[in-house]
Scaffold this motif. Structure first.
Motif, PDB file in Angstrom:
ATOM      1  N   GLY A  74       0.902  -1.154  -0.029  1.00 33.60           N
ATOM      2  CA  GLY A  74      -0.128  -0.056  -0.132  1.00 33.60           C
ATOM      3  C   GLY A  74       0.838   1.304   0.126  1.00 33.60           C
ATOM      4  O   GLY A  74       2.068   1.413  -0.347  1.00 33.60           O
ATOM      5  N   ILE A  75       0.172   2.291   0.280  1.00 37.73           N
ATOM      6  CA  ILE A  75       0.702   3.739   0.382  1.00 37.73           C
ATOM      7  C   ILE A  75       0.217   4.395   1.686  1.00 37.73           C
ATOM      8  O   ILE A  75      -0.987   4.244   1.820  1.00 37.73           O
ATOM      9  N   ILE A  76       1.105   4.994   2.266  1.00 37.28           N
ATOM     10  CA  ILE A  76       0.882   5.607   3.385  1.00 37.28           C
ATOM     11  C   ILE A  76       0.051   7.034   3.154  1.00 37.28           C
ATOM     12  O   ILE A  76       0.546   7.813   2.537  1.00 37.28           O
ATOM     13  N   ARG A  77      -1.162   7.076   3.633  1.00 38.86           N
ATOM     14  CA  ARG A  77      -2.050   8.170   3.620  1.00 38.86           C
ATOM     15  C   ARG A  77      -1.899   9.290   4.707  1.00 38.86           C
ATOM     16  O   ARG A  77      -1.942  10.428   4.500  1.00 38.86           O
ATOM     17  N   LYS A  78      -1.724   8.962   5.752  1.00 37.14           N
ATOM     18  CA  LYS A  78      -1.630   9.558   6.994  1.00 37.14           C
ATOM     19  C   LYS A  78      -0.847   8.717   8.108  1.00 37.14           C
ATOM     20  O   LYS A  78      -0.879   7.706   8.205  1.00 37.14           O
ATOM     21  N   ALA A  79      -0.002   9.641   8.938  1.00 37.81           N
ATOM     22  CA  ALA A  79       0.724   9.059  10.012  1.00 37.81           C
ATOM     23  C   ALA A  79       0.718  10.391  11.015  1.00 37.81           C
ATOM     24  O   ALA A  79       1.328  11.171  10.625  1.00 37.81           O
ATOM     25  N   GLY A  80       0.094  10.043  12.093  1.00 32.07           N
ATOM     26  CA  GLY A  80       0.099  11.286  13.131  1.00 32.07           C
ATOM     27  C   GLY A  80      -0.380  10.833  14.491  1.00 32.07           C
ATOM     28  O   GLY A  80      -0.238   9.455  14.884  1.00 32.07           O
ATOM     29  N   ASN A  81      -0.906  11.716  15.144  1.00 34.22           N
ATOM     30  CA  ASN A  81      -1.234  11.636  16.636  1.00 34.22           C
ATOM     31  C   ASN A  81      -2.687  12.181  17.011  1.00 34.22           C
ATOM     32  O   ASN A  81      -2.519  13.187  16.756  1.00 34.22           O
ATOM     33  N   LEU A  82      -3.631  11.222  17.315  1.00 34.49           N
ATOM     34  CA  LEU A  82      -4.779  11.646  17.779  1.00 34.49           C
ATOM     35  C   LEU A  82      -5.156  11.304  19.253  1.00 34.49           C
ATOM     36  O   LEU A  82      -5.446  10.320  19.662  1.00 34.49           O
ATOM     37  N   GLU A  83      -4.453  12.424  20.134  1.00 31.95           N
ATOM     38  CA  GLU A  83      -4.273  12.128  21.552  1.00 31.95           C
ATOM     39  C   GLU A  83      -5.363  11.615  22.083  1.00 31.95           C
ATOM     40  O   GLU A  83      -5.231  10.664  23.200  1.00 31.95           O
ATOM     41  N   LYS A  84      -6.666  12.167  21.847  1.00 29.56           N
ATOM     42  CA  LYS A  84      -7.863  11.771  22.693  1.00 29.56           C
ATOM     43  C   LYS A  84      -8.609  10.358  22.177  1.00 29.56           C
ATOM     44  O   LYS A  84      -9.361  10.039  22.911  1.00 29.56           O
ATOM     45  N   THR A  85      -8.028   9.963  21.203  1.00 25.34           N
ATOM     46  CA  THR A  85      -8.730   8.644  20.481  1.00 25.34           C
ATOM     47  C   THR A  85      -7.655   7.688  20.062  1.00 25.34           C
ATOM     48  O   THR A  85      -7.490   6.945  21.162  1.00 25.34           O
ATOM     49  N   TYR A  86      -7.097   7.660  18.898  1.00 22.41           N
ATOM     50  CA  TYR A  86      -6.351   6.567  18.530  1.00 22.41           C
ATOM     51  C   TYR A  86      -4.869   6.711  18.692  1.00 22.41           C
ATOM     52  O   TYR A  86      -4.077   5.918  18.489  1.00 22.41           O
ATOM     53  N   GLY A  87      -4.425   7.920  19.376  1.00 25.65           N
ATOM     54  CA  GLY A  87      -3.007   7.972  19.764  1.00 25.65           C
ATOM     55  C   GLY A  87      -2.208   8.085  18.348  1.00 25.65           C
ATOM     56  O   GLY A  87      -2.778   8.402  17.606  1.00 25.65           O
ATOM     57  N   PHE A  88      -0.962   7.601  18.560  1.00 26.63           N
ATOM     58  CA  PHE A  88      -0.047   7.402  17.649  1.00 26.63           C
ATOM     59  C   PHE A  88      -0.744   6.513  16.384  1.00 26.63           C
ATOM     60  O   PHE A  88      -0.956   5.345  16.882  1.00 26.63           O
ATOM     61  N   PHE A  89      -0.982   6.652  15.237  1.00 25.51           N
ATOM     62  CA  PHE A  89      -1.609   5.953  14.287  1.00 25.51           C
ATOM     63  C   PHE A  89      -1.065   5.965  12.802  1.00 25.51           C
ATOM     64  O   PHE A  89      -0.429   6.932  12.523  1.00 25.51           O
ATOM     65  N   VAL A  90      -1.393   5.228  11.881  1.00 18.00           N
ATOM     66  CA  VAL A  90      -0.962   5.093  10.389  1.00 18.00           C
ATOM     67  C   VAL A  90      -2.179   4.637   9.779  1.00 18.00           C
ATOM     68  O   VAL A  90      -2.691   3.510  10.061  1.00 18.00           O
ATOM     69  N   ASP A  91      -2.398   5.617   8.660  1.00 16.76           N
ATOM     70  CA  ASP A  91      -3.405   5.014   7.800  1.00 16.76           C
ATOM     71  C   ASP A  91      -2.524   4.425   6.574  1.00 16.76           C
ATOM     72  O   ASP A  91      -2.115   5.391   6.032  1.00 16.76           O
ATOM     73  N   VAL A  92      -3.111   3.466   5.894  1.00 14.36           N
ATOM     74  CA  VAL A  92      -2.348   2.851   4.679  1.00 14.36           C
ATOM     75  C   VAL A  92      -3.507   2.398   3.673  1.00 14.36           C
ATOM     76  O   VAL A  92      -4.603   2.048   3.923  1.00 14.36           O
ATOM     77  N   SER A  93      -3.289   3.158   2.455  1.00 18.41           N
ATOM     78  CA  SER A  93      -4.314   2.624   1.374  1.00 18.41           C
ATOM     79  C   SER A  93      -3.890   1.252   0.681  1.00 18.41           C
ATOM     80  O   SER A  93      -2.688   1.463   0.357  1.00 18.41           O
ATOM     81  N   HIS A  94      -4.646   0.356   0.866  1.00 20.68           N
ATOM     82  CA  HIS A  94      -4.231  -0.757   0.508  1.00 20.68           C
ATOM     83  C   HIS A  94      -5.106  -1.273  -0.789  1.00 20.68           C
ATOM     84  O   HIS A  94      -5.615  -2.534  -0.932  1.00 20.68           O
ATOM     85  N   GLY A  95      -5.315  -0.199  -1.878  1.00 19.10           N
ATOM     86  CA  GLY A  95      -6.248  -0.707  -2.854  1.00 19.10           C
ATOM     87  C   GLY A  95      -7.434  -0.491  -2.902  1.00 19.10           C
ATOM     88  O   GLY A  95      -8.112   0.475  -2.835  1.00 19.10           O
ATOM     89  N   ASP A  96      -8.049  -1.719  -2.267  1.00 22.04           N
ATOM     90  CA  ASP A  96      -9.684  -1.554  -1.987  1.00 22.04           C
ATOM     91  C   ASP A  96     -10.201  -1.296  -0.735  1.00 22.04           C
ATOM     92  O   ASP A  96     -11.392  -0.853  -0.681  1.00 22.04           O
ATOM     93  N   PHE A  97      -9.079  -1.097   0.029  1.00 18.71           N
ATOM     94  CA  PHE A  97      -9.451  -0.428   1.656  1.00 18.71           C
ATOM     95  C   PHE A  97      -8.292   0.241   2.104  1.00 18.71           C
ATOM     96  O   PHE A  97      -7.423   0.268   1.593  1.00 18.71           O
ATOM     97  N   ILE A  98      -8.697   0.949   3.347  1.00 20.72           N
ATOM     98  CA  ILE A  98      -7.850   1.686   3.891  1.00 20.72           C
ATOM     99  C   ILE A  98      -7.521   0.970   5.178  1.00 20.72           C
ATOM    100  O   ILE A  98      -8.644   0.658   6.062  1.00 20.72           O
ATOM    101  N   GLY A  99      -6.415   0.874   5.791  1.00 24.05           N
ATOM    102  CA  GLY A  99      -6.344  -0.008   7.131  1.00 24.05           C
ATOM    103  C   GLY A  99      -5.691   1.163   7.934  1.00 24.05           C
ATOM    104  O   GLY A  99      -4.928   2.150   7.649  1.00 24.05           O
TER     105      GLY A  99
END
Length: 218
Positions: free
Chosen positions: A76-101
């Protein structure tokens, strides 16, 4: 004689759907091959609603999971990588073609936006950042687990939950069960590589196909 443009279009459609089908059948669990993780919370329960309906919360005994590698379930390709302190904390979003992980509650991540990643490539390490709901199993790092969810974007732009199955051959994953990964760590090449090597198999195939049709059109 069949119009070359029609042949070209049909070839592209076949390649596109073959890529989507192959990607869906080849999803792997987001941790290293041989590792066993316990599903603490599964589909459509507790906080797993709306976009997180098909999310998976994965951990191990005590604090064993803390600092373990989190790896890409597919290319895949990295869409986002950051910090959502009040919810997900440090996270990475990856576009895997048919879906986003989304890989969340990480201790840290080691990828950046627009990076191309391979299945099995390390994205970061399991932690306990963001919103913590602790069972008391890991007093030193309360709430340690990996939160993995899959979503897809509809034609109207709405992002909805997506069921990431089969994943490492498993279907109907249920809380309370242990799951073993077959996601082998990817061999990452040197940072200095040619443009050709930066491309995935689909991109290279697409480029080669275009060259063939350019030559036949001369």
């Amino acid at each position: 004689m069949i119009n070359k443009k029609i042949i070209y279009l049909i070839s592209i459609i076949i390649l596109f759907f073959s890529f989507k089908i192959f990607a869906n059948l080849n999803i792997k669990l987001p941790f290293s091959s041989g590792e066993k993780f316990y599903l603490t919370q599964g589909y459509d329960t507790g906080t797993h609603i709306n976009k997180d309906t098909y999310a998976l919360d994965l951990s191990q005994n005590g604090c064993d999971a803390y600092g373990k590698k989190v790896v890409a379930v597919a290319d895949g390709i990295i869409r986002k990588a950051g910090n959502l302190e009040k919810t997900y904390g440090f996270f990475v979003d990856v576009s895997h073609g048919d879906f986003i992980g989304r890989y969340a509650h990480l201790k840290e991540f080691i990828v950046n936006k627009d990076d191309l990643v391979k299945q099995g490539q390390v994205l970061g390490y399991i932690g306990n950042t963001g919103l913590k709901i602790s069972s008391g199993a890991c007093p030193e790092y309360p709430g340690t687990h990996l939160h993995f969810r899959a979503t897809k974007i509809l034609e109207n732009g709405t992002e909805v939950a997506y069921k990431p199955e089969p994943i490492s051959g498993y279907t109907n994953l249920m809380a309370g069960n242990w799951y073993t990964s077959d996601n082998h760590l990817a061999k990452i090449e040197s940072p200095v590589v040619s443009e050709e090597k930066k491309q995935g198999w689909f991109s290279k195939l697409w480029s080669n196909l275009k060259q063939v049709f350019r030559k036949t059109g001369d």
